[in-house]
Design a protein around this motif. Structure first.
Motif, PDB file in Angstrom:
ATOM      1  N   LEU A 131     -11.568  20.959  -9.221  1.00  0.00           N
ATOM      2  CA  LEU A 131     -12.845  21.036  -9.928  1.00  0.00           C
ATOM      3  C   LEU A 131     -13.902  20.419  -9.029  1.00  0.00           C
ATOM      4  CD1 LEU A 131     -11.326  19.895 -13.300  1.00  0.00           C
ATOM      5  CD2 LEU A 131     -12.316  22.150 -12.899  1.00  0.00           C
ATOM      6  N   LEU A 132     -14.819  21.257  -8.523  1.00  0.00           N
ATOM      7  CA  LEU A 132     -15.761  20.833  -7.492  1.00  0.00           C
ATOM      8  C   LEU A 132     -17.190  20.872  -8.004  1.00  0.00           C
ATOM      9  CD1 LEU A 132     -14.322  22.852  -4.453  1.00  0.00           C
ATOM     10  CD2 LEU A 132     -13.489  20.711  -5.449  1.00  0.00           C
ATOM     11  N   GLY A 133     -17.914  19.786  -7.773  1.00  0.00           N
ATOM     12  CA  GLY A 133     -19.314  19.726  -8.169  1.00  0.00           C
ATOM     13  C   GLY A 133     -19.918  18.413  -7.715  1.00  0.00           C
ATOM     14  N   ASP A 134     -21.041  18.062  -8.324  1.00  0.00           N
ATOM     15  CA  ASP A 134     -21.717  16.810  -7.992  1.00  0.00           C
ATOM     16  C   ASP A 134     -21.938  16.008  -9.273  1.00  0.00           C
ATOM     17  OD1 ASP A 134     -22.468  16.923  -4.963  1.00  0.00           O
ATOM     18  OD2 ASP A 134     -22.839  18.930  -5.721  1.00  0.00           O
ATOM     19  N   GLN A 135     -23.025  16.257  -9.986  1.00  0.00           N
ATOM     20  CA  GLN A 135     -23.244  15.561 -11.254  1.00  0.00           C
ATOM     21  C   GLN A 135     -22.672  16.390 -12.397  1.00  0.00           C
ATOM     22  OE1 GLN A 135     -27.277  14.323 -11.959  1.00  0.00           O
ATOM     23  NE2 GLN A 135     -26.858  13.550 -14.003  1.00  0.00           N
ATOM     24  N   ASP A 136     -21.877  15.742 -13.273  1.00  0.00           N
ATOM     25  CA  ASP A 136     -21.324  16.396 -14.471  1.00  0.00           C
ATOM     26  C   ASP A 136     -20.379  17.542 -14.126  1.00  0.00           C
ATOM     27  OD1 ASP A 136     -22.971  14.612 -15.719  1.00  0.00           O
ATOM     28  OD2 ASP A 136     -24.167  16.080 -16.793  1.00  0.00           O
ATOM     29  N   GLN A 145      -6.766  17.529 -24.111  1.00  0.00           N
ATOM     30  CA  GLN A 145      -6.781  18.181 -22.808  1.00  0.00           C
ATOM     31  C   GLN A 145      -5.842  17.450 -21.854  1.00  0.00           C
ATOM     32  OE1 GLN A 145     -10.853  18.762 -21.465  1.00  0.00           O
ATOM     33  NE2 GLN A 145     -11.554  19.289 -23.517  1.00  0.00           N
ATOM     34  N   TYR A 146      -5.136  18.235 -21.038  1.00  0.00           N
ATOM     35  CA  TYR A 146      -4.139  17.687 -20.116  1.00  0.00           C
ATOM     36  C   TYR A 146      -4.396  18.243 -18.717  1.00  0.00           C
ATOM     37  CZ  TYR A 146       0.453  16.754 -18.012  1.00  0.00           C
ATOM     38  OH  TYR A 146       1.475  16.339 -17.183  1.00  0.00           O
ATOM     39  N   TYR A 147      -4.553  17.343 -17.738  1.00  0.00           N
ATOM     40  CA  TYR A 147      -4.815  17.706 -16.348  1.00  0.00           C
ATOM     41  C   TYR A 147      -3.690  17.149 -15.492  1.00  0.00           C
ATOM     42  CZ  TYR A 147      -9.459  18.708 -18.171  1.00  0.00           C
ATOM     43  OH  TYR A 147     -10.496  19.216 -18.903  1.00  0.00           O
ATOM     44  N   HIS A 148      -2.990  18.029 -14.785  1.00  0.00           N
ATOM     45  CA  HIS A 148      -1.821  17.615 -14.004  1.00  0.00           C
ATOM     46  C   HIS A 148      -2.005  17.999 -12.546  1.00  0.00           C
ATOM     47  CE1 HIS A 148       2.482  18.101 -12.569  1.00  0.00           C
ATOM     48  NE2 HIS A 148       2.425  16.843 -12.946  1.00  0.00           N
ATOM     49  N   GLU A 149      -1.937  17.001 -11.672  1.00  0.00           N
ATOM     50  CA  GLU A 149      -2.059  17.201 -10.227  1.00  0.00           C
ATOM     51  C   GLU A 149      -3.334  17.976  -9.881  1.00  0.00           C
ATOM     52  OE1 GLU A 149       1.628  18.897  -8.867  1.00  0.00           O
ATOM     53  OE2 GLU A 149       2.685  16.984  -9.036  1.00  0.00           O
ATOM     54  N   CYS A 150      -4.427  17.610 -10.523  1.00  0.00           N
ATOM     55  CA  CYS A 150      -5.718  18.238 -10.258  1.00  0.00           C
ATOM     56  C   CYS A 150      -6.535  17.392  -9.287  1.00  0.00           C
ATOM     57  CB  CYS A 150      -6.500  18.421 -11.554  1.00  0.00           C
ATOM     58  SG  CYS A 150      -5.778  19.640 -12.689  1.00  0.00           S
ATOM     59  N   TYR A 151      -7.473  18.043  -8.616  1.00  0.00           N
ATOM     60  CA  TYR A 151      -8.430  17.373  -7.743  1.00  0.00           C
ATOM     61  C   TYR A 151      -9.806  17.529  -8.376  1.00  0.00           C
ATOM     62  CZ  TYR A 151     -11.535  16.579  -3.733  1.00  0.00           C
ATOM     63  OH  TYR A 151     -12.523  16.117  -2.908  1.00  0.00           O
ATOM     64  N   ILE A 152     -10.494  16.395  -8.592  1.00  0.00           N
ATOM     65  CA  ILE A 152     -11.797  16.422  -9.257  1.00  0.00           C
ATOM     66  C   ILE A 152     -12.766  15.594  -8.433  1.00  0.00           C
ATOM     67  CG2 ILE A 152     -13.041  16.030 -11.423  1.00  0.00           C
ATOM     68  CD1 ILE A 152     -10.249  15.847 -12.790  1.00  0.00           C
ATOM     69  N   GLU A 153     -13.898  16.193  -8.062  1.00  0.00           N
ATOM     70  CA  GLU A 153     -14.867  15.473  -7.247  1.00  0.00           C
ATOM     71  C   GLU A 153     -16.252  15.532  -7.875  1.00  0.00           C
ATOM     72  OE1 GLU A 153     -14.978  17.490  -3.434  1.00  0.00           O
ATOM     73  OE2 GLU A 153     -16.638  18.764  -4.121  1.00  0.00           O
ATOM     74  N   ASN A 174     -15.008  10.441  -4.922  1.00  0.00           N
ATOM     75  CA  ASN A 174     -16.412  10.054  -5.070  1.00  0.00           C
ATOM     76  C   ASN A 174     -17.230  10.537  -3.875  1.00  0.00           C
ATOM     77  OD1 ASN A 174     -15.766   8.538  -7.456  1.00  0.00           O
ATOM     78  ND2 ASN A 174     -14.983   6.908  -6.134  1.00  0.00           N
ATOM     79  N   LYS A 175     -18.287  11.293  -4.150  1.00  0.00           N
ATOM     80  CA  LYS A 175     -19.067  11.892  -3.077  1.00  0.00           C
ATOM     81  C   LYS A 175     -20.309  11.097  -2.706  1.00  0.00           C
ATOM     82  CE  LYS A 175     -19.536  16.387  -3.123  1.00  0.00           C
ATOM     83  NZ  LYS A 175     -19.877  17.757  -3.592  1.00  0.00           N
ATOM     84  N   ARG A 176     -20.714  10.125  -3.565  1.00  0.00           N
ATOM     85  CA  ARG A 176     -21.968   9.419  -3.323  1.00  0.00           C
ATOM     86  C   ARG A 176     -21.865   7.975  -3.768  1.00  0.00           C
ATOM     87  NH1 ARG A 176     -27.237  11.379  -6.475  1.00  0.00           N
ATOM     88  NH2 ARG A 176     -26.737   9.653  -7.861  1.00  0.00           N
ATOM     89  N   SER A 177     -22.530   7.074  -3.051  1.00  0.00           N
ATOM     90  CA  SER A 177     -22.548   5.669  -3.429  1.00  0.00           C
ATOM     91  C   SER A 177     -23.323   5.456  -4.725  1.00  0.00           C
ATOM     92  CB  SER A 177     -23.186   4.824  -2.320  1.00  0.00           C
ATOM     93  OG  SER A 177     -22.392   4.830  -1.156  1.00  0.00           O
ATOM     94  N   ARG A 178     -22.968   4.363  -5.408  1.00  0.00           N
ATOM     95  CA  ARG A 178     -23.625   3.943  -6.650  1.00  0.00           C
ATOM     96  C   ARG A 178     -23.555   5.036  -7.718  1.00  0.00           C
ATOM     97  NH1 ARG A 178     -25.997   1.890  -2.383  1.00  0.00           N
ATOM     98  NH2 ARG A 178     -27.396   3.656  -2.074  1.00  0.00           N
ATOM     99  N   GLY A 179     -22.427   5.690  -7.756  1.00  0.00           N
ATOM    100  CA  GLY A 179     -22.196   6.714  -8.775  1.00  0.00           C
ATOM    101  C   GLY A 179     -21.288   6.198  -9.882  1.00  0.00           C
ATOM    102  N   TYR A 180     -20.866   7.133 -10.746  1.00  0.00           N
ATOM    103  CA  TYR A 180     -20.021   6.811 -11.900  1.00  0.00           C
ATOM    104  C   TYR A 180     -18.990   7.917 -12.043  1.00  0.00           C
ATOM    105  CZ  TYR A 180     -24.251   4.103 -12.839  1.00  0.00           C
ATOM    106  OH  TYR A 180     -25.335   3.263 -12.716  1.00  0.00           O
ATOM    107  N   ILE A 181     -17.725   7.540 -12.205  1.00  0.00           N
ATOM    108  CA  ILE A 181     -16.689   8.561 -12.365  1.00  0.00           C
ATOM    109  C   ILE A 181     -16.712   9.131 -13.782  1.00  0.00           C
ATOM    110  CG2 ILE A 181     -14.212   9.006 -12.341  1.00  0.00           C
ATOM    111  CD1 ILE A 181     -13.937   6.882 -10.161  1.00  0.00           C
ATOM    112  N   THR A 182     -16.661   8.274 -14.786  1.00  0.00           N
ATOM    113  CA  THR A 182     -16.557   8.750 -16.167  1.00  0.00           C
ATOM    114  C   THR A 182     -17.773   8.357 -17.000  1.00  0.00           C
ATOM    115  OG1 THR A 182     -15.454   6.757 -17.013  1.00  0.00           O
ATOM    116  CG2 THR A 182     -14.046   8.491 -16.082  1.00  0.00           C
ATOM    117  N   ALA A 183     -18.067   9.210 -17.975  1.00  0.00           N
ATOM    118  CA  ALA A 183     -19.063   8.915 -19.012  1.00  0.00           C
ATOM    119  C   ALA A 183     -18.470   9.427 -20.321  1.00  0.00           C
ATOM    120  CB  ALA A 183     -20.398   9.592 -18.707  1.00  0.00           C
ATOM    121  N   ALA A 184     -17.603   8.614 -20.904  1.00  0.00           N
ATOM    122  CA  ALA A 184     -16.897   9.023 -22.119  1.00  0.00           C
ATOM    123  C   ALA A 184     -17.792   8.857 -23.352  1.00  0.00           C
ATOM    124  CB  ALA A 184     -15.623   8.209 -22.290  1.00  0.00           C
TER     125      ALA A 184
END
Length: 296
Positions: A131-136, A145-153, A174-184
């Motif tokens: 799953l490739l992108g930048d923001q969101d 939902q179940y994610y197995h051996e996925c790559y998320i950026e 993580n592609k950029r400094s001062r970012g956030y991985i999750t927003a639950a």
């Protein structure tokens, strides 16, 4: 029912959306859509009326679903799409599975919210999907939902939403400094939000001060269990999104993190390190409330 999609047009349908649209209305049994190698530049919707769907690619390197909408892209009516209509793949079906492919939003950094996969399904499974992108990058709207051996950026809030989602042996980048991985935005009373089991976190060269998460809604729940974290993760670990009151209601947890980014002593005081007994409850069947994703 088996349908084939071929970019070369030598077999079945030339587009994935055309293949989905060909499924007879009222069809109930599972449909497998075999996607042959190629880059499929199209915006794709799996509607709520769809039967159980399996999108089956050859591998993430050769089978790519790609589009470039972002929140500011104008719709046909002249109004901006907004975040929730920017997705490359949009899933509303009750039962959905994707395997061995890449889903990307190529809008690019600095363009704002740009979703690769918008998943608002009852039960969804992703295996060996990039799953490739930048923001969101990934929106997890509802259900299990179940994610197995996925790559998320991504860079900012690149995994976000209200679903109970379990990430099993996934790679987060993580592609950029001062970012956030999750927003639950876990609903109040839900026992689980995002659970990461035996995952790995890396950052691009020079990336630092990335937070594990911040609460999009007051009752956000995120747990990292046995996760390898590189130096891109900030010592504090968690951010309150400028809402100090959410420190009282959010549940941010870790157990047995490892690597340069694992720093329990420096973590935000309102996060928790789980005990052995507590961590033992974080199993697939428990988190997904008795559901066994087939083949997990």
């Amino acid at each position: 029912m088996l349908i084939t999609v071929s970019k070369q047009g030598d077999e079945g349908f030339g587009s994935l959306q055309a293949a989905l649209d060909s499924i007879p209305r009222g069809h109930k049994s599972e449909v497998t859509i075999r996607i042959k190698p190629g880059v499929y530049e199209e915006k794709i919707t799996v509607g709520p009326e769809a039967p159980p769907i399996l999108l089956l690619g050859e591998d993430p390197q050769s089978t790519i679903l790609s589009w470039s909408d972002n929140a500011h892209t104008l719709a046909p009516d002249g109004e901006p799409l907004g975040t929730f209509r920017s997705g490359t793949l949009n899933v509303f079906a009750e039962n959905f599975t994707a395997e061995n492919l890449t889903i990307r939003n190529t809008s690019g950094p600095g363009t704002g919210q740009a979703v690769a996969a918008f998943v608002d399904a009852g039960r969804a499974v992703f295996r060996r999907v990039s799953l490739l992108g930048d923001q969101d990058t990934l929106y997890t709207g509802c259900g299990k939902q179940y994610y197995h051996e996925c790559y998320i950026e991504g860079d900012v809030d690149y995994i976000f939403g209200a679903a109970t989602a379990l990430f099993d042996r996934c790679h987060l980048h993580n592609k950029r400094s001062r970012g956030y991985i999750t927003a639950a935005s876990t609903p109040e009373g839900e026992p689980f939000g995002y659970v990461f089991l035996d995952c790995r976190i890396t950052g691009a060269e020079g990336v630092s001060e990335v937070y594990l998460g911040r609460p999009w809604r007051p009752h956000a729940h995120v747990a990292f269990i046995r996760t390898q974290m590189d130096a891109s993760i900030i010592g504090e670990g968690w951010h309150n999104w400028g809402q100090p009151d959410r420190e009282q209601t959010s549940r941010y947890e870790e157990f047995s993190s490892s690597g340069p980014g694992a720093n329990p002593a420096a973590r935000a005081a309102w996060s928790r390190q789980l005990t052995d007994k507590e961590a033992a409850e974080y199993r697939v069947i428990t988190v997904l409330d008795g559901w066994h994703p087939e083949g997990y």
